[in-house]
Design an enzyme around this catalytic site. Structure first.
Site, PDB file in Angstrom:
ATOM      1  N   GLY A 120      -0.699   6.880   5.570  1.00 21.69           N
ATOM      2  CA  GLY A 120      -1.645   6.789   6.674  1.00 21.69           C
ATOM      3  C   GLY A 120      -2.654   5.665   6.490  1.00 21.69           C
TER       4      GLY A 120
ATOM      5  CG  LEU B 107      -0.620   3.817   9.883  1.00 16.01           C
ATOM      6  CD1 LEU B 107       0.280   3.992  11.108  1.00 16.01           C
ATOM      7  CD2 LEU B 107       0.200   3.896   8.603  1.00 16.01           C
TER       8      LEU B 107
ATOM      9  N   GLY C 187       0.014  -4.400   7.494  1.00 13.62           N
ATOM     10  CA  GLY C 187       1.139  -4.330   6.554  1.00 13.62           C
ATOM     11  C   GLY C 187       2.112  -3.243   6.997  1.00 13.62           C
ATOM     12  CG  HIS C 188       0.957   0.864   6.746  1.00 11.77           C
ATOM     13  ND1 HIS C 188      -0.402   0.855   6.562  1.00 11.77           N
ATOM     14  CD2 HIS C 188       1.480   1.442   5.644  1.00 11.77           C
ATOM     15  CE1 HIS C 188      -0.697   1.404   5.404  1.00 11.77           C
ATOM     16  NE2 HIS C 188       0.425   1.769   4.814  1.00 11.77           N
TER      17      HIS C 188
ATOM     18  CD  GLN D 144       1.853   8.346  -3.939  1.00  9.32           C
ATOM     19  OE1 GLN D 144       2.791   8.850  -3.349  1.00  9.32           O
ATOM     20  NE2 GLN D 144       1.537   7.065  -3.752  1.00  9.32           N
TER      21      GLN D 144
ATOM     22  CD  GLU E  73       9.196  -8.702  -0.264  1.00  9.99           C
ATOM     23  OE1 GLU E  73       8.438  -9.693  -0.220  1.00  9.99           O
ATOM     24  OE2 GLU E  73      10.407  -8.747   0.033  1.00  9.99           O
ATOM     25  CE  LYS E  74      -1.013  -3.758  -0.680  1.00  6.50           C
ATOM     26  NZ  LYS E  74      -1.450  -2.875  -1.788  1.00  6.50           N
ATOM     27  CG  ASP E  75       2.495  -0.806  -3.009  1.00  2.00           C
ATOM     28  OD1 ASP E  75       1.530  -0.672  -3.758  1.00  2.00           O
ATOM     29  OD2 ASP E  75       2.406  -0.697  -1.770  1.00  2.00           O
TER      30      ASP E  75
ATOM     31  NE  ARG F  35      -5.900   3.297  -3.846  1.00  2.00           N
ATOM     32  CZ  ARG F  35      -4.631   3.733  -3.940  1.00  2.00           C
ATOM     33  NH1 ARG F  35      -3.628   2.913  -3.666  1.00  2.00           N
ATOM     34  NH2 ARG F  35      -4.374   4.982  -4.299  1.00  2.00           N
TER      35      ARG F  35
HETATM   36  O1  PAF Z   1       3.300   3.129  -0.625  1.00  2.00           O
HETATM   37  C1  PAF Z   1       2.834   4.222  -0.240  1.00  2.00           C
HETATM   38  O2  PAF Z   1       2.043   4.291   0.704  1.00  2.00           O
HETATM   39  C2  PAF Z   1       3.231   5.500  -0.964  1.00  2.00           C
HETATM   40  O3  PAF Z   1       3.362   5.287  -2.322  1.00  2.00           O
HETATM   41  C3  PAF Z   1       4.483   6.158  -0.377  1.00  2.00           C
HETATM   42  C4  PAF Z   1       5.711   5.278  -0.561  1.00  2.00           C
HETATM   43  C5  PAF Z   1       4.280   6.445   1.096  1.00  2.00           C
HETATM   44  C6  PAF Z   1       4.765   7.484  -1.092  1.00  2.00           C
HETATM   45  O4  PAF Z   1       3.704   8.372  -0.939  1.00  2.00           O
END
Ligand code: PAF
Length: 282
Positions: free
Chosen positions: A31, A33, A36-37, A61, A148-150, A187
């Site tokens: 969420g 958003l 990027g999303h 996580q 790809e940021k993550d 963030r």
């Molecule tokens: O990248 C994220 O926002 C989260 O790590 C994901 C893939 C939605 C899993 O909770």
């Protein structure tokens, strides 16, 4: 667009789509958003008959001292953006729906997760893998989209899908940046005005590192030192890591001889931990 809260509702919806022979794309999100999303959703929209966005802040996580409680949440705002972007279903479950009493099964891996973000966030990728697995089982997408940021998350999910013979194609989408180069992130909303002004230093430093390698520097330490020095030139930053790793194994390299991922995580002020990266084919 429908907002569905239960696993059953999503499964029934997907079952009906499947009866019509429609393809399904999934964009997993937590969420809040941003563009990027929206670029992931656009990609999903262009390549699938139906698009599901999951909107769930996954407690598994987050470590005990991390930002789970403060993570920004606003389903109405997200729903408005999804509607405009042509999403068919938002899956926004509560915690009880995803992790009912007695829940005790996890997905984990031995490689790829020990370094980079995994060093300071030791349970993070187990949580990501577990929730992404559940989402794949619930939505059964043909395609799933990740930023790809993550970069480490993307590598972990690709490996998991390969290792566990999962029937989903993982699509990585490029980092989307603010005009001043800061990678878009939920963030970023934690940054004070002063920190926000300083934050583009991360991309500036990474760009310098990329140039050094492109110009022939092959000593990873020299590149890492140059990046770190630039980041630390802004007083309100503290480095978690700057690493250069093999892009397949994510193991650190000393000499840059094969394709690499250069990644960093930086603390800004007291509250924000920001990540950025670039990949280079050698
Ligand atoms: O990248 C994220 O926002 C989260 O790590 C994901 C893939 C939605 C899993 O909770």
């Amino acid at each position: 667009m429908k907002i569905l809260k239960t696993v059953k509702e999503v499964k029934d919806e997907v079952k009906a789509w499947r009866k019509e022979g429609l393809s399904v794309g999934l964009v997993p999100t937590m969420g809040w958003l941003h563009e990027g999303h929206l670029s992931l959703i656009k990609n999903a929209r262009e390549n699938n008959d139906r698009v599901v966005v999951s909107d769930f802040v996954n407690p598994l996580q987050f470590g005990p001292n991390e930002d789970y409680d403060n993570y920004p949440r606003d389903l109405d705002r997200d729903a408005g953006l999804c509607e405009k972007a042509g999403v068919d279903v938002i899956f926004a479950p509560g915690i009880e729906e995803m992790y009912p009493e007695g829940f005790c099964s996890y997905v984990d891996m031995n490689g790829l997760t020990g370094g980079l973000c995994g060093k300071t966030r030791p349970i993070h990728f187990r949580g990501v893998q577990t929730v992404v697995n559940k989402l794949f089982n619930i939505v059964t997408p043909d395609n799933a989209y990740f930023g790809e940021k993550d970069a480490q998350q993307l590598a972990v999910i690709k490996r998991m899908v390969l290792d566990l013979n999962m029937n989903v194609k993982i699509n990585g989408c490029p980092i989307i940046r603010e005009e001043d180069g800061l990678a878009k992130s939920s963030r970023n909303s934690y940054l004070s005005p002063e920190e926000r002004k300083a934050a583009p230093i991360i991309n500036k430093a990474m760009t310098k590192g990329r140039e050094m390698i492109k110009n022939g520097e092959r000593d990873a330490k020299k590149v890492i030192d140059a990046i770190s020095e630039i980041i630390l030139s802004v007083g309100i930053t503290k480095i978690d890591y700057v690493s250069i790793v093999d892009s397949l194994t994510l193991e650190p390299v000393e000499k840059i001889e094969k394709d690499i991922l250069c990644a960093c995580a930086v603390y800004m002020g007291n509250s924000a931990r920001l990540i950025d990266n670039f990949s280079l084919e050698i």
